[in-house]
Motif scaffolding. Structure first.
Motif, PDB file in Angstrom:
ATOM      1  N   LEU A  70      15.662   1.044   2.190  1.00 31.78           N
ATOM      2  CA  LEU A  70      14.724   0.002   2.601  1.00 31.78           C
ATOM      3  C   LEU A  70      15.407  -1.374   2.673  1.00 31.78           C
ATOM      4  O   LEU A  70      16.140  -1.756   1.765  1.00 31.78           O
ATOM      5  N   THR A  71      15.144  -2.074   3.769  1.00 31.88           N
ATOM      6  CA  THR A  71      15.607  -3.455   3.909  1.00 31.88           C
ATOM      7  C   THR A  71      14.397  -4.313   4.224  1.00 31.88           C
ATOM      8  O   THR A  71      13.640  -4.004   5.143  1.00 31.88           O
ATOM      9  N   TYR A  72      14.228  -5.356   3.454  1.00 33.53           N
ATOM     10  CA  TYR A  72      13.073  -6.231   3.632  1.00 33.53           C
ATOM     11  C   TYR A  72      13.585  -7.599   4.066  1.00 33.53           C
ATOM     12  O   TYR A  72      14.432  -8.190   3.384  1.00 33.53           O
ATOM     13  N   ASP A 112       0.846  -1.182   0.000  1.00 26.91           N
ATOM     14  CA  ASP A 112       0.000   0.000   0.000  1.00 26.91           C
ATOM     15  C   ASP A 112       0.884   1.234   0.000  1.00 26.91           C
ATOM     16  O   ASP A 112       2.066   1.178   0.266  1.00 26.91           O
ATOM     17  N   ARG A 113       0.242   2.328  -0.296  1.00 32.13           N
ATOM     18  CA  ARG A 113       1.010   3.560  -0.373  1.00 32.13           C
ATOM     19  C   ARG A 113       0.965   4.293   0.969  1.00 32.13           C
ATOM     20  O   ARG A 113      -0.028   4.278   1.662  1.00 32.13           O
ATOM     21  N   PRO A 114       2.061   4.938   1.351  1.00 30.47           N
ATOM     22  CA  PRO A 114       2.070   5.645   2.633  1.00 30.47           C
ATOM     23  C   PRO A 114       1.228   6.911   2.576  1.00 30.47           C
ATOM     24  O   PRO A 114       0.857   7.367   1.494  1.00 30.47           O
ATOM     25  N   TYR A 163       4.864  -7.121   3.593  1.00 26.76           N
ATOM     26  CA  TYR A 163       4.916  -6.238   2.420  1.00 26.76           C
ATOM     27  C   TYR A 163       3.873  -5.132   2.495  1.00 26.76           C
ATOM     28  O   TYR A 163       4.020  -4.087   1.907  1.00 26.76           O
ATOM     29  N   ARG A 164       2.799  -5.352   3.247  1.00 27.29           N
ATOM     30  CA  ARG A 164       1.773  -4.307   3.365  1.00 27.29           C
ATOM     31  C   ARG A 164       2.305  -3.112   4.132  1.00 27.29           C
ATOM     32  O   ARG A 164       1.822  -2.010   3.991  1.00 27.29           O
ATOM     33  N   LYS A 165       3.308  -3.353   4.981  1.00 25.27           N
ATOM     34  CA  LYS A 165       3.807  -2.265   5.832  1.00 25.27           C
ATOM     35  C   LYS A 165       5.241  -1.882   5.499  1.00 25.27           C
ATOM     36  O   LYS A 165       5.635  -0.745   5.666  1.00 25.27           O
ATOM     37  N   HIS A 166       6.036  -2.851   5.082  1.00 31.80           N
ATOM     38  CA  HIS A 166       7.473  -2.589   5.009  1.00 31.80           C
ATOM     39  C   HIS A 166       8.025  -2.563   3.588  1.00 31.80           C
ATOM     40  O   HIS A 166       9.228  -2.633   3.398  1.00 31.80           O
ATOM     41  N   TRP A 167       7.159  -2.522   2.636  1.00 32.48           N
ATOM     42  CA  TRP A 167       7.645  -2.485   1.258  1.00 32.48           C
ATOM     43  C   TRP A 167       7.090  -1.216   0.632  1.00 32.48           C
ATOM     44  O   TRP A 167       5.893  -1.100   0.389  1.00 32.48           O
ATOM     45  N   ILE A 186      16.788  -7.176  -0.056  1.00 26.83           N
ATOM     46  CA  ILE A 186      15.875  -8.237   0.377  1.00 26.83           C
ATOM     47  C   ILE A 186      16.765  -9.304   1.009  1.00 26.83           C
ATOM     48  O   ILE A 186      17.662  -9.838   0.339  1.00 26.83           O
ATOM     49  N   ILE A 187      16.541  -9.574   2.285  1.00 30.29           N
ATOM     50  CA  ILE A 187      17.393 -10.533   2.991  1.00 30.29           C
ATOM     51  C   ILE A 187      16.589 -11.807   3.256  1.00 30.29           C
ATOM     52  O   ILE A 187      15.434 -11.730   3.724  1.00 30.29           O
ATOM     53  N   PHE A 188      17.165 -12.930   2.923  1.00 29.17           N
ATOM     54  CA  PHE A 188      16.457 -14.194   3.186  1.00 29.17           C
ATOM     55  C   PHE A 188      17.440 -15.285   3.588  1.00 29.17           C
ATOM     56  O   PHE A 188      18.622 -15.239   3.236  1.00 29.17           O
TER      57      PHE A 188
END
Ligand code: NAG
Ligand code: NAG
Ligand code: NAG
Ligand code: NAG
Length: 664
Positions: free
Chosen positions: A524-526, A486-488, A533-537, A557-559
């Motif tokens: 940004l780090t995910y 979503d958009r901020p 993703y709704r909040k941190h992307w 993007i860390i996994f």
């Protein structure tokens, strides 16, 4: 009396009565129908056509249209007591008019499409159709758009409004032409029309042209902060016409309401066939200074013009659109009565499509069209155990033959779209004769579908496409994915109040600078498995503003991966919803500083959806091979960098990202 007998007689009487009443009601229905039609006829005034030296007047007793001769512009639209709903402060040729933007050796040219000759093409008891034409020839020179233009206006008996359409024609031997925009503009009387309606929840009191003039211009001329509006409630708000853009599929009627005189002015588009770019193509609708548009062709949110080449013959019928006027005398009625009525009228017009009254032989009537039926299924080898399932609510359409997804950039021809039902079945009706390719996309499924054959439609064709299976791109099971974000919220000092509580809050101004506000120094780090993703992307990968400059940003993007198959290939899918002069570079575990990227998109995109408050422009899908040896047992990092930095609007909007394990 014998009970049996009387019972039988009773029964017979009932049957007779039934037949009698059936007969009666049947004949009376025919009778009343004719009566209604006849009384309608006498109830509605006769159509009038009156020509003077410089004007043509069309009058059906409800609407009075004054057209300028021979330019073919609309000087007046009279309705009830109002002599003109258009703005008399403008010249007669600048109130209601067709126009075009086209490109001559890379400079944009504006053409008001003024015509040179006038004709009455149909005049019966029930309709009048007039035509204004301009026939191009070489002696017109290169400053006049090399097209034959035929602008039509129609009034019908008893119909509260008028129709307009145009035929653009390019002959083979003429120089090529690139069309950037073609539309009809209505400048309504600002003193009457202040309330703009795009949809149930997109409507508001609007600023005037002067309010905008007195305002402060923001990052581009269309966006203005209202500093001294005539309506104090609008003080400090942002106004920008692109905030009122709409997807083609969601915009069949829009317009304005005059609260004082209870009059509505509506632009109704009964079909999308003549608008290019498919159902998700966005375009302008209505905007400040009481302006209503009927957009036909444009590069908005696509960045691609209609390109007619040297040596190419081209003809296209744009419209008809219906301009509907309505009124409500009972002021105690619901405030939205005019809008509700306009929506009902839109449905009626849509049902009448294809219209039976346009006189041009280039307009395809119902008997010159065909239908296509079929069923769309999806088979993703790693979902639903590889079973084929119905593609529910999928978009299926036909457009000019091309590559998968080519319809997004195509507006030279006609497109016909529909949505599948629960079983994946679809029927595409009223398809003009011609050669098409069938395309589709399925919500929540990546990629674009293209059918393997062209489809030829002839008058009356009934094409059965049967079961069609879409196998979306897929090499292995999903390791992780990042969905739609979503958009901020916007900068609180640059708000359009309409979008405060609105689901479409992405229409707020200033997305390109919100990233800088939210991520002032750290990018940004995910973290897969932790982040949401709704909040941190932040779905828009834009530059960071540092002082006066815009600097590229690198996202991570860390996994974690415990069982890396070093001898096999992984697949990274990168689906973009929009790109504006961007280059996305990808590194896998290597440090972006000092290492060449593992992959880059190259410079892509000019759909300008970021500046124009769109949540999408054109769709791009990249499938990137990642050799197992690039991955580490343990923590891995995917770096995404947008490397171009011309200004605030470079960037992409992400749609979806997925990492697939090797095939199993
Ligand atoms: C070309 O257009 C000009 C200007 O409209 C007109 O005077 C002339 O007759 C036209 N020539 C031909 C061959 O149609
Ligand atoms: C509203 O008023 C106009 C003119 O006063 C009239 O022509 C029209 O029929 C009225 N409409 C309704 C719905 O009563
Ligand atoms: C938005 O919603 C809030 C809470 O329901 C309400 O107080 C506010 O007035 C609304 N704002 C606008 C502009 O509609
Ligand atoms: C992985 O991709 C490389 C490069 O395209 C190819 O040569 C190789 O055969 C692939 N490996 C496997 C196991 O498919």
């Amino acid at each position: 009396m014998n009970m049996m007998k009387s019972g039988a007689i009773g029964c017979l009487v009932t049957i007779l009565c039934f037949f009698f009443f059936f007969f009666l009601s049947f004949t009376s229905e025919i009778h009343t129908d004719r009566l209604i039609r006849e009384s309608n006829r006498s109830q509605f005034s006769l159509l009038k056509l009156h020509e003077t030296d410089n004007h043509v007047h069309l009058d059906n007793g409800i609407v009075k249209l004054t057209l300028v001769k021979p330019s073919g512009t609309i000087a007046r639209v009279g309705y009830q007591e109002t002599e003109n709903v258009l703005d008399n402060r403008h010249k007669e040729t600048r109130r209601g008019y067709w126009d075009m933007v086209w490109v001559k050796s890379s400079t944009s040219q504006y053409d008001a499409l003024h015509c040179t000759s006038f004709n009455v093409v149909a005049q019966t008891e029930d309709r009048i159709e007039v035509s204004f034409t301009n026939t191009w020839n070489v002696s017109h020179g290169e400053n006049v758009v090399p097209l034959n233009i035929d602008k039509r206006y129609i009034i019908l008996r008893g119909v509260s409004g008028f129709y307009s359409y145009a035929i653009f024609e390019h002959l083979k031997e003429w120089p090529g032409v690139h069309i950037g925009e073609a539309r009809i503009v209505f400048k309504l009387d600002e003193n009457m029309f202040r309330h703009m309606v795009i949809s149930d929840d997109m409507q508001r009191e609007m600023p005037t042209a002067n309010d905008r003039k007195m305002g402060r211009t923001l990052d581009f001329k269309e966006a203005v902060v209202l500093e001294n509006p005539i309506n104090p409630a609008l003080q400090g708000e942002v106004d920008d016409k692109y905030q009122y853009s709409c997807n083609t599929k969601d915009n069949r009627v829009h317009g304005w309401i005059s609260s004082e005189s209870n009059v509505g002015f509506w632009v109704i588009r009964p079909s999308d066939e003549f608008r290019g770019g498919g159902p998700l193509k966005q375009d302008l609708t209505s905007h400040a200074s009481s302006t209503s548009l009927a957009m036909f062709l444009s590069s908005h949110y696509v960045g691609v013009r209609v390109r007619v080449r040297n040596g190419e013959a081209w003809k296209k019928v744009l419209g008809p659109v219906f301009i509907y006027l309505n009124s409500e005398n009972n002021t105690n009625n619901k405030p939205n009565a005019l809008w509700e009525d306009a929506k009902r009228q839109m449905l009626k017009e849509t049902k009448k499509w294809p219209y039976d009254f346009p006189a041009s032989t280039d307009y395809a009537h119902a008997d010159q069209r065909g239908t296509i039926t079929g069923r769309l299924l999806v088979r993703d080898s790693y979902l639903n155990r590889g079973r084929t399932i119905p593609a529910k609510s999928a978009y299926v359409g036909v457009a000019a033959p091309g590559y998968a997804g080519s319809w997004q950039r195509e507006s030279k021809g006609y497109q016909f779209w529909t949505q599948t039902d629960e079983t994946g079945s679809f029927i595409i009706t009223s398809v003009r004769a011609g050669k098409y390719r069938l395309y589709a996309w399925v919500p929540t499924v990546i990629g674009d579908f293209k059918h393997e054959f062209n489809i030829l439609i002839e008058p009356g064709s009934k094409v059965e496409a049967g079961d069609i299976v879409y196998s979306p791109p897929r090499n292995g099971p999903t390791l992780w994915d990042i969905g739609i974000a979503d958009r901020p919220d916007p900068d609180p000092t640059l708000v359009n109040k309409l979008f405060i509580n609105h689901t479409d809050k992405y229409r707020q101004y200033g997305l390109w600078e919100r990233y800088t506000d939210l991520y002032p120094d750290q990018d940004l780090t995910y973290i897969v498995g932790k982040s949401d993703y709704r909040k941190h992307w932040f779905f828009a990968h834009v530059n960071r503003k540092v002082g006066k400059f815009y600097k590229p940003t690198t996202w991570k993007i860390i996994f974690d991966e415990r069982n890396v198959m070093r001898g096999a290939n992984y697949t990274l899918r990168l689906a973009l919803a929009s790109a504006q002069c961007a280059n996305i570079q990808v590194w896998i575990n290597d440090n972006p500083n000092g290492n060449l990227p593992h992959f880059e998109t190259g410079r892509i995109g000019k759909d300008n959806a970021i500046a124009r408050h769109g949540i999408h422009g054109l769709y791009w899908l990249y499938s990137i091979k990642v050799a197992g040896v690039k991955l580490l047992h343990g923590t891995n990092t995917v770096y995404l960098k947008q490397s171009l930095r011309f200004g605030p609007f470079n960037g992409v909007l992400y749609d979806y990202i997925r990492l697939e394990a090797p095939p199993t």
